[in-house]
Design an enzyme around this catalytic site. Structure first.
Site: not given
Lengths: 132, 132
Positions: A128, A79, A7
């Site tokens: 991440e 992020h 994502h």
């Protein structure tokens, strides 16, 4: 090592307005907001054919994105999340390469182990990694 | 309206170092750099299983990303690109919704028509739409 882009997370000051814009002007598939009290955010998931966008807004007094929104009052990309097969192996490889990993793996907002990598070591990008 | 996430573009001050990091520490599929003189950037394409990452660095004196790197010397996520079926229809819909579209459709770095949307109208996020 990295696999799919899981994502892109966008921090927004007004979640309802941002969700309405993605559903309306941009015509995307937008889910209702979900509170994630353990992570200090309320999230709206946007499903694209090949990945997800996550709109995040702070929840509670100690949200990890509060400081970002103070610096970027209009919001911004917070992020990006790449999938890995084995989070411990990924962490060990990155530490061996000299990259700063922010803490031990913990359970992220999707119920899967995640780590974050220091943006200063990765072109100003907060990354991440999620064990998919 | 929006379809696949075509790519995430990350502006970097040192393209060789960033490409080596994605190929090495992050273990991704990284292509050789390509100069795009018409767009004022040199690009490294990173192929993920479901989308692409594009590392961009300025090329020439009038690069559109030079100002971004002055403000963000470590680099950072510069824009995200969503695919649309019809760039003119997408533009007309967005203008009707009151969003600021940056100019007329032009041919982007992939040889396809693109427009950019004003980040102030989209949560601080520079959005490129590409007719896929």
């Amino acid at each position: 090592m990295i696999g799919r882009l899981n994502h892109v997370a966008i921090a927004v000051p007004d979640l309802a307005a941002a969700a309405a814009q993605y559903a309306g002007a941009l015509g995307a598939d937008v889910a209702p907001p979900q509170d994630e009290p353990a992570h200090g955010v309320t999230v709206v998931f946007i499903t694209l054919p090949n990945t997800k966008i996550e709109l995040l807004t702070p929840l509670g007094d100690k949200s990890p994105i509060a400081g970002f929104l103070e610096k970027n009052p209009s919001g911004g990309i917070h992020h990006i999340c790449y999938e890995v097969v084995d989070i411990q192996a990924a962490r060990a490889k990155l530490v061996a390469e000299g990259a700063r990993v922010l803490g031990e793996p913990r359970i992220g907002a999707h119920g899967k182990p995640v780590i974050f990598l220091h943006p200063k070591d990765f072109n100003g990008t907060l990354i991440e990694l999620e064990q998919a």
